[in-house]
Design a protein around this motif. Structure first.
Motif, mmCIF file in Angstrom:
data_model
loop_
_atom_site.group_PDB
_atom_site.id
_atom_site.type_symbol
_atom_site.label_atom_id
_atom_site.label_comp_id
_atom_site.label_asym_id
_atom_site.label_seq_id
_atom_site.Cartn_x
_atom_site.Cartn_y
_atom_site.Cartn_z
ATOM 1 N N GLU B 32 32.670 52.334 56.138
ATOM 2 C CA GLU B 32 31.828 53.390 55.597
ATOM 3 C C GLU B 32 32.463 54.740 55.868
ATOM 4 O OE1 GLU B 32 27.834 52.888 56.885
ATOM 5 O OE2 GLU B 32 27.087 54.513 55.643
ATOM 6 N N GLY B 33 32.465 55.595 54.853
ATOM 7 C CA GLY B 33 32.987 56.951 55.010
ATOM 8 C C GLY B 33 34.486 57.067 54.829
ATOM 9 N N ASP B 34 35.129 55.993 54.444
ATOM 10 C CA ASP B 34 36.583 55.995 54.287
ATOM 11 C C ASP B 34 36.985 56.799 53.056
ATOM 12 O OD1 ASP B 34 39.201 55.469 54.728
ATOM 13 O OD2 ASP B 34 39.032 53.271 54.608
ATOM 14 N N PHE B 35 38.227 57.205 53.027
ATOM 15 C CA PHE B 35 38.816 57.827 51.846
ATOM 16 C C PHE B 35 40.077 57.044 51.556
ATOM 17 C CE2 PHE B 35 40.898 61.274 49.419
ATOM 18 C CZ PHE B 35 39.853 61.571 48.561
ATOM 19 N N LEU B 36 39.896 55.990 50.753
ATOM 20 C CA LEU B 36 40.902 54.931 50.648
ATOM 21 C C LEU B 36 41.603 54.971 49.303
ATOM 22 C CD1 LEU B 36 42.011 52.112 51.721
ATOM 23 C CD2 LEU B 36 40.130 51.113 50.400
ATOM 24 N N SER B 37 42.901 54.828 49.350
ATOM 25 C CA SER B 37 43.666 54.748 48.113
ATOM 26 C C SER B 37 44.220 53.351 47.933
ATOM 27 C CB SER B 37 44.816 55.759 48.135
ATOM 28 O OG SER B 37 45.591 55.602 46.972
ATOM 29 N N ILE B 38 44.039 52.818 46.735
ATOM 30 C CA ILE B 38 44.664 51.541 46.399
ATOM 31 C C ILE B 38 45.841 51.873 45.500
ATOM 32 C CG2 ILE B 38 44.364 49.368 45.181
ATOM 33 C CD1 ILE B 38 41.434 49.460 46.025
ATOM 34 N N VAL B 39 47.004 51.479 45.954
ATOM 35 C CA VAL B 39 48.205 51.885 45.233
ATOM 36 C C VAL B 39 49.014 50.666 44.815
ATOM 37 C CG1 VAL B 39 49.579 52.182 47.341
ATOM 38 C CG2 VAL B 39 50.184 53.486 45.278
ATOM 39 N N GLY B 40 49.625 50.761 43.663
ATOM 40 C CA GLY B 40 50.433 49.652 43.184
ATOM 41 C C GLY B 40 50.939 49.970 41.795
ATOM 42 N N PRO B 41 51.967 49.276 41.379
ATOM 43 C CA PRO B 41 52.514 49.548 40.052
ATOM 44 C C PRO B 41 51.534 49.134 38.955
ATOM 45 C CG PRO B 41 53.558 47.627 41.005
ATOM 46 C CD PRO B 41 52.669 48.188 42.069
ATOM 47 N N SER B 42 51.854 49.568 37.778
ATOM 48 C CA SER B 42 51.011 49.236 36.630
ATOM 49 C C SER B 42 50.937 47.726 36.457
ATOM 50 C CB SER B 42 51.612 49.890 35.383
ATOM 51 O OG SER B 42 50.754 49.682 34.305
ATOM 52 N N GLY B 43 49.771 47.213 36.222
ATOM 53 C CA GLY B 43 49.583 45.779 36.004
ATOM 54 C C GLY B 43 49.398 44.997 37.284
ATOM 55 N N SER B 44 49.289 45.681 38.419
ATOM 56 C CA SER B 44 49.194 44.967 39.689
ATOM 57 C C SER B 44 47.765 44.498 39.985
ATOM 58 C CB SER B 44 49.708 45.855 40.824
ATOM 59 O OG SER B 44 48.987 47.085 40.834
ATOM 60 N N GLY B 45 46.771 45.064 39.303
ATOM 61 C CA GLY B 45 45.394 44.572 39.483
ATOM 62 C C GLY B 45 44.445 45.604 40.059
ATOM 63 N N LYS B 46 44.875 46.879 40.117
ATOM 64 C CA LYS B 46 44.030 47.932 40.700
ATOM 65 C C LYS B 46 42.714 48.079 39.922
ATOM 66 C CE LYS B 46 47.136 51.106 39.855
ATOM 67 N NZ LYS B 46 48.231 50.339 39.215
ATOM 68 N N THR B 47 42.844 48.230 38.620
ATOM 69 C CA THR B 47 41.658 48.429 37.791
ATOM 70 C C THR B 47 40.713 47.243 37.902
ATOM 71 O OG1 THR B 47 42.867 49.823 36.246
ATOM 72 C CG2 THR B 47 40.857 48.790 35.414
ATOM 73 N N THR B 48 41.301 46.053 37.868
ATOM 74 C CA THR B 48 40.484 44.849 37.964
ATOM 75 C C THR B 48 39.692 44.842 39.265
ATOM 76 O OG1 THR B 48 42.195 43.692 36.702
ATOM 77 C CG2 THR B 48 40.559 42.339 37.821
ATOM 78 N N LEU B 49 40.346 45.160 40.355
ATOM 79 C CA LEU B 49 39.693 45.170 41.656
ATOM 80 C C LEU B 49 38.553 46.197 41.692
ATOM 81 C CD1 LEU B 49 39.514 44.188 44.559
ATOM 82 C CD2 LEU B 49 41.306 45.840 45.184
ATOM 83 N N LEU B 50 38.855 47.421 41.224
ATOM 84 C CA LEU B 50 37.831 48.465 41.237
ATOM 85 C C LEU B 50 36.651 48.104 40.327
ATOM 86 C CD1 LEU B 50 39.718 51.887 41.347
ATOM 87 C CD2 LEU B 50 38.555 50.669 43.176
ATOM 88 N N ASN B 51 36.964 47.506 39.194
ATOM 89 C CA ASN B 51 35.877 47.122 38.273
ATOM 90 C C ASN B 51 34.947 46.092 38.898
ATOM 91 O OD1 ASN B 51 36.731 48.860 36.345
ATOM 92 N ND2 ASN B 51 37.711 47.315 35.039
ATOM 93 N N ILE B 52 35.534 45.172 39.650
ATOM 94 C CA ILE B 52 34.684 44.147 40.276
ATOM 95 C C ILE B 52 33.846 44.781 41.385
ATOM 96 C CG2 ILE B 52 34.689 42.026 41.628
ATOM 97 C CD1 ILE B 52 37.141 41.154 39.976
ATOM 98 N N ILE B 53 34.473 45.634 42.188
ATOM 99 C CA ILE B 53 33.708 46.325 43.234
ATOM 100 C C ILE B 53 32.606 47.181 42.594
ATOM 101 C CG2 ILE B 53 33.819 48.036 45.082
ATOM 102 C CD1 ILE B 53 36.721 47.142 45.575
ATOM 103 N N GLY B 54 32.943 47.771 41.455
ATOM 104 C CA GLY B 54 31.988 48.647 40.784
ATOM 105 C C GLY B 54 30.936 47.922 39.967
ATOM 106 N N CYS B 55 30.908 46.614 40.048
ATOM 107 C CA CYS B 55 29.914 45.819 39.306
ATOM 108 C C CYS B 55 30.032 46.010 37.800
ATOM 109 C CB CYS B 55 28.492 46.173 39.741
ATOM 110 S SG CYS B 55 28.174 45.937 41.465
ATOM 111 N N ILE B 56 31.250 46.279 37.343
ATOM 112 C CA ILE B 56 31.485 46.431 35.911
ATOM 113 C C ILE B 56 32.089 45.153 35.367
ATOM 114 C CG2 ILE B 56 33.179 47.505 34.387
ATOM 115 C CD1 ILE B 56 32.517 50.137 35.640
ATOM 116 N N ASP B 57 32.822 44.450 36.214
ATOM 117 C CA ASP B 57 33.447 43.199 35.819
ATOM 118 C C ASP B 57 33.011 42.138 36.826
ATOM 119 O OD1 ASP B 57 34.931 41.466 34.372
ATOM 120 O OD2 ASP B 57 36.851 42.528 34.615
ATOM 121 N N SER B 58 33.141 40.885 36.419
ATOM 122 C CA SER B 58 32.695 39.819 37.312
ATOM 123 C C SER B 58 33.893 39.134 37.960
ATOM 124 C CB SER B 58 31.889 38.800 36.510
ATOM 125 O OG SER B 58 32.691 38.308 35.465
ATOM 126 N N ALA B 59 33.652 38.578 39.130
ATOM 127 C CA ALA B 59 34.713 37.847 39.827
ATOM 128 C C ALA B 59 34.795 36.439 39.276
ATOM 129 C CB ALA B 59 34.403 37.807 41.315
#
Ligand code: ADP
Ligand code: MG
Lengths: 510, 225
Positions: B32-59
Motif C-alpha cells: 500500500e502506498g507504493d509508487f511502482l513502475s512496471i518496465v519491459g519492452p513492447s509486447g512483454s505483457g505490461k498492458t495485459t497485467l495492468l488490465n487484469i489488475i484494473g478489472c478490465i480484462d480477465s485472468a
C-alpha cells in the motif's frame, strides 16, 4: 439521471448533423402519422356522420329475402325486396329501449320517362312520409328551389345532382311547380341553352323491378333539394311520397288497401283488371302492375296521382327498408345483435344490419382508402426506424473509445444504455413532439380552409364534401404512444451495440 | 500491508489456431502506498497485467486480490463497481468525456458513486483540480486543453474517488519528455499527498528514475534485478 441527461443533451449538440437527421425523420414520421390518423379519423367520423345522420340511420332493417346486405347502391336493375308487416315491426321497434327513432321507406330504381322522344333517364327513388322524413333527417338537406311538401301532399323532390343528370339524359330541366329558373343553379350547358331550355314541372316515374310489373306515374315537382354532404352520392335519390312510390313500383298501396277495406268499388275498378287477377289469383300480399317492358312504346295516359290523400293508414302498405337511429352512446354492433335476436323470435321476415354493411360499396371503398393510408404510414414508420437505427448504431460504434473509457471509470451498462435512450428520447420528445403538435395544428387548420371536392372518391376520403380531418384525445394519445414505440424500437439495437462495448475495446484501439 | 496479491497469474489469448501466452505465471505483492513502475519492452505483457489488475480484462488462470477481494470471480456489475470504488485509471490517450468540462470530468466518477451531495462532490473535485494545477482551466472542455493538461485532469479524476490503486499504462507515451516528466512528478506528488498506491508501466528506461520500486517484465514473466 441529471448526469445522464446532461451528457445525452451535450452529445446531441456535439453531433449536430446526426441529431438533425434523426430529428427531422422523427418530426416527419410523427407529423405524417398524426396527420394520417387525423385523416382516417376524420373520414370515419365524416362518413359515419354523413351516412348515419344524412341518409341511412345507424341500423337498417331489410327483408330476410335480401341476398346481399349492400342495399344502398345495388347493381343496376336489381330491386330491393319488400317489407310487408311494418305495423308489427313498429311495435317491436318501439319497445327497444336503445332505439331512439325509426322510419320506414321505399327504395328502388325508377326510370324517368322522356316525354318528348328518346331514351328515358334513370333515378333512384325513395318513398317516404314527407313529414316524418324531414323530422328524421332534419339537417341532411336543404331546399334550393320550391318548397318541401306538406303532410299528405303527393309529389316528388329532385336533388340538384339528379336534375343535372336528367338534363343530360332526357334534356329536360325540371323546375318546381311554383318557381322560376334560378340561374346560379343551372349547369354551364343549361345556361348556354337558356332560351330553349325544355322546362318540365312534372316528371313521369316508372318503377323498375326485375319483374317489370311496374307502372308509370306523373308527379308534380315540389322542389329541388341539395344534400348537405356527399351530395354526389345522395343526390341520385329523388324523394317522393310513399303512396306514389308504391304505385310507381306496382306495390299494393295503402290507399288501395283502405279502399279495399272500405269497399270503395269505384276506385278498385279503376285499377287494371290484371291487377285484380294477380291480386286474387296469385294470392300474393302485394300486387304488381303489369308494365310494358317495351319502353319506347309506352303511351302516356299515366294515371295522375292525387294531390293529397285523405285519412289513409300509410303504415299498412309495403316498404323496402326501415332506417333506425340509436340513442346516444348505444353500441352499434351490440344493438344490431340485440335487435336481430328479437326479430328472429318473431314471424317477421326481417333482419337488421349496420349502416356500414348497408352502405357496402362506400364502406369497402373507405376500407380500401384507409388500408392504403395505413400501409403508407407503416411503410414510412419502417423507413424511419431503419434510418434511425442505422445512424444510432454507427454513432455507438464511433464512440467506442468514449464509451469504453466511461465503462472503465465505473459506469455500469445501465448508464450507457440510459445515455443512448436519453439521447433518442430527447430527440423524439423535441422533434417528434413538434411533429405531433404540427400534425395536430394542421389537422385543426384544414377544416377552417374549407377544402371541398365534388369528386366521389375524394369525398370518400374526406368522409363528406368538406375535408375535415379530426383527432380525438384518443388519437392524440395513440400518436404519442406510436412515437414512444418508435423511440424504443429504434433504440433497442444501438443500445445493445453500445452495451457490448467493453473498456478493453476502448484501450485496444490506442 | 499488501494492497495487491497476485499468484500464478496466466493470460492466454487464442490467436487463430495458436495461443499467445501473454502472461506465463506472475507472482507478486504490491505494498500500500507504493509508487511502482512496471518496465519491459513492447509486447512483454505490461498492458495485459495492468488490465487484469484494473478489472478490465480477465485472468486465464491464477488469483488476483485487491484489498483482500478476489477479483477473478466477479460478475460484470461487481467488476464495474470495483473499478469505480477502488481503482483509478490514467490511460495513454482518450481519458476524458469530450462533452464535459474539466470539473465535470473530475466529478464524473464521484457522481456515479451516488454517495455524496453535490456540494461535497464539487468541493472534492475543486481540491484535486487545484492540486493538479488546473483551477484556471476548470471550465474548459478537453478539446481546449493540451496533452499534458488532459493527463493532469485524468490524474485528478483517477484520484477523486480515493481509490486503493491508480493504474497508468504508459501515461507519458504520447507526451514530449518535458511534459512527461512533469506528469510523473505530479503523480509522485499526488502519491505523497493522497497516499494512494500508483502503478505505472513504461518501456522507457528514462522514466524509471521517478519510480520508488521497479518490476521488470519480459515475455510474460517477471525478471529479477
Ligand atoms: N487481444 C489480444 N489478442 C491476441 N494477442 C494479444 C492481445 N493483446 C495482447 N496480445 C499479445 O500479448 C502479448 C502481450 O501484450 P501486451 O500486454 O500488450 O504487451 P505490452 O503492453 O508490454 O506491449 C503480446 O505478444 C501481444 O501481441
Ligand atoms: Mg502496452
Amino acid at each position: 439521471m441529471a448526469l445522464i441527461f446532461k451528457i445525452a443533451w451535450r452529445n446531441l449538440l456535439r453531433h449536430k448533423g446526426k441529431s438533425i437527421i434523426i430529428g427531422v425523420i422523427l418530426f416527419l414520421a410523427a407529423f405524417i402519422m398524426t396527420l394520417g390518423s387525423g385523416i382516417i379519423s376524420g373520414m370515419d367520423r365524416g362518413l359515419e356522420l354523413n351516412i348515419v345522420n344524412g341518409f341511412l340511420g345507424d341500423i337498417v332493417i331489410i327483408s330476410k329475402k335480401e341476398k346481399s346486405d349492400n342495399i344502398l347502391f345495388k347493381m343496376y336493375g336489381e330491386s330491393i325486396e319488400t317489407i310487408t308487416k311494418y305495423k308489427d315491426a313498429k311495435k317491436i321497434l318501439q319497445s327497444q329501449e336503445y332505439i331512439k327513432d325509426f322510419i320506414p321507406v321505399g327504395k328502388n330504381m325508377a326510370m324517368v320517362l322522356n316525354e318528348d322522344e328518346g331514351d328515358p333517364g334513370f333515378a333512384m327513388t325513395l318513398g317516404v312520409d314527407f313529414e316524418a322524413y324531414r323530422k328524421f333527417f332534419p339537417d341532411s338537406f336543404t331546399m334550393v328551389e320550391g318548397s318541401y311538401p306538406g303532410k299528405n301532399e303527393q309529389g316528388v323532390i329532385i336533388p340538384m345532382k339528379a336534375r343535372e343528370d336528367l338534363y343530360d339524359f332526357i334534356n329536360a330541366w325540371f323546375l318546381p311547380e311554383k318557381g322560376d329558373i334560378v340561374e346560379k343553379n343551372l349547369t354551364a350547358d343549361a345556361k348556354e341553352n337558356l332560351k330553349d331550355l325544355n322546362i318540365k314541372r312534372t316528371a313521369v316515374f316508372m318503377g323498375m323491378s326485375e319483374g317489370n310489373y311496374t307502372s308509370d306515374i306523373r308527379l308534380g315537382v315540389k322542389g329541388i333539394m341539395k344534400f348537405r354532404a356527399l351530395n354526389t352520392m345522395w343526390g341520385h335519390f329523388s324523394i317522393m311520397d310513399i303512396e306514389s312510390y308504391r304505385k310507381c313500383l306496382g306495390y299494393f298501396s295503402a290507399s288501395d288497401l283502405s279502399l279495399e277495406v272500405s269497399g270503395d268499388k269505384k276506385e278498385l275498378l279503376a285499377m287494371d283488371d290484371s291487377n285484380l287477377d294477380s291480386m286474387f289469383g296469385k294470392g300474393e300480399f302485394f300486387v304488381r302492375d303489369r308494365g310494358s317492358s317495351d319502353i319506347s312504346g309506352i303511351s302516356f295516359k299515366s294515371r295522375k296521382g292525387r294531390e293529397t290523400v285523405g285519412d289513409i293508414d300509410y303504415e299498412a302498405g309495403i316498404y323496402n327498408l326501415i332506417f333506425i337511429k340509436l340513442k346516444k352512446g348505444e353500441a352499434l354492433d351490440r344493438s344490431v345483435g340485440r335487435l336481430n335476436e328479437v326479430l328472429s323470435k318473431t314471424e317477421l321476415d326481417m333482419r337488421a344490419i349496420t349502416w356500414k354493411k348497408a352502405s357496402g360499396a362506400i364502406g369497402s371503398m373507405a376500407v380500401i382508402i384507409k388500408g392504403a393510408l395505413f400501409t403508407f404510414v407503416i411503410f414510412l414508420f419502417f423507413v424511419a426506424v431503419i434510418i434511425i437505427v442505422n445512424t444510432l448504431s454507427m454513432a455507438a460504434i464511433e464512440r467506442t473509445s468514449e464509451i469504453g473509457m466511461m465503462r472503465a471509470v465505473g459506469a455500469r451498462k445501465g448508464f450507457i444504455s440510459g445515455m443512448f435512450i436519453g439521447e433518442t428520447a430527447i430527440l423524439s420528445g423535441l422533434f417528434g413532439g413538434a411533429g405531433i403538435v404540427f400534425g395536430i395544428a394542421v389537422v385543426n387548420i384544414i377544416p377552417l380552409l374549407h377544402i371541398t371536392s365534388a369528386n366521389d372518391l375524394v369525398q370518400l376520403l374526406y368522409g363528406g364534401d368538406v375535408f375535415k380531418p379530426y383527432l380525438s384525445a384518443g388519437d392524440t394519445l395513440v400518436a404519442v404512444v406510436q412515437l414512444v414505440i418508435v423511440t424504443f424500437v429504434t433504440v433497442v439495437y444501438p443500445v445493445r451495440v453500445a452495451m457490448g462495448i467493453t473498456p478493453l475495446d476502448a484501450i485496444s484501439r490506442e | 500491508m499488501n494492497i495487491i496479491e497476485i499468484r500464478e497469474l496466466k493470460k492466454n489469448y487464442p490467436l487463430g489456431t495458436t495461443t499467445v501466452h501473454a502472461l506465463r505465471g506472475i507472482d507478486m505483492n504490491i505494498i500500500e502506498g507504493d509508487f511502482l513502475s512496471i518496465v519491459g519492452p513492447s509486447g512483454s505483457g505490461k498492458t495485459t497485467l495492468l488490465n487484469i489488475i484494473g478489472c478490465i480484462d480477465s485472468a486465464s488462470e491464477g488469483s488476483v486480490k485487491i484489498g483482500g477481494v478476489e477479483i477473478t470471480s466477479l460478475n460484470d456489475i461487481e467488476v464495474t463497481d470495483m473499478r469505480l470504488n477502488r481503482i483509478g485509471f490514467i490511460f495513454q490517450t482518450f481519458n476524458l468525456i469530450p462533452v464535459l468540462n474539466v470539473v465535470e470530468n473530475v466529478e464524473f466518477p464521484l457522481l456515479l458513486m451516488k454517495k455524496f451531495t453535490k456540494a461535497e462532490v464539487r468541493k472534492r473535485a475543486d481540491k484535486l483540480i487545484d492540486e493538479v494545477g488546473l483551477t484556471d482551466h476548470a471550465h474548459h472542455r478537453p478539446a481546449e486543453l493540451s496533452g499534458g493538461q488532459r493527463q493532469r485532469v485524468a490524474i485528478a479524476r483517477a484520484l477523486v474517488t480515493n481509490p486503493d490503486i491508480v493504474l497508468a499504462d504508459e501515461p507519458t507515451a504520447n507526451l514530449d519528455s518535458v511534459t512527461g516528466g512533469q506528469i510523473l512528478e505530479l503523480m509522485k506528488e499526488m502519491n505523497r499527498i493522497e497516499k494512494t498506491t500508483f502503478i505505472f508501466s513504461t518501456h522507457d528506461e528514462n522514466v524509471l528514475r521517478y519510480a520508488r520500486d521497479i518490476l521488470k517484465i519480459r515475455d510474460g514473466v517477471l525478471v529479477k534485478e
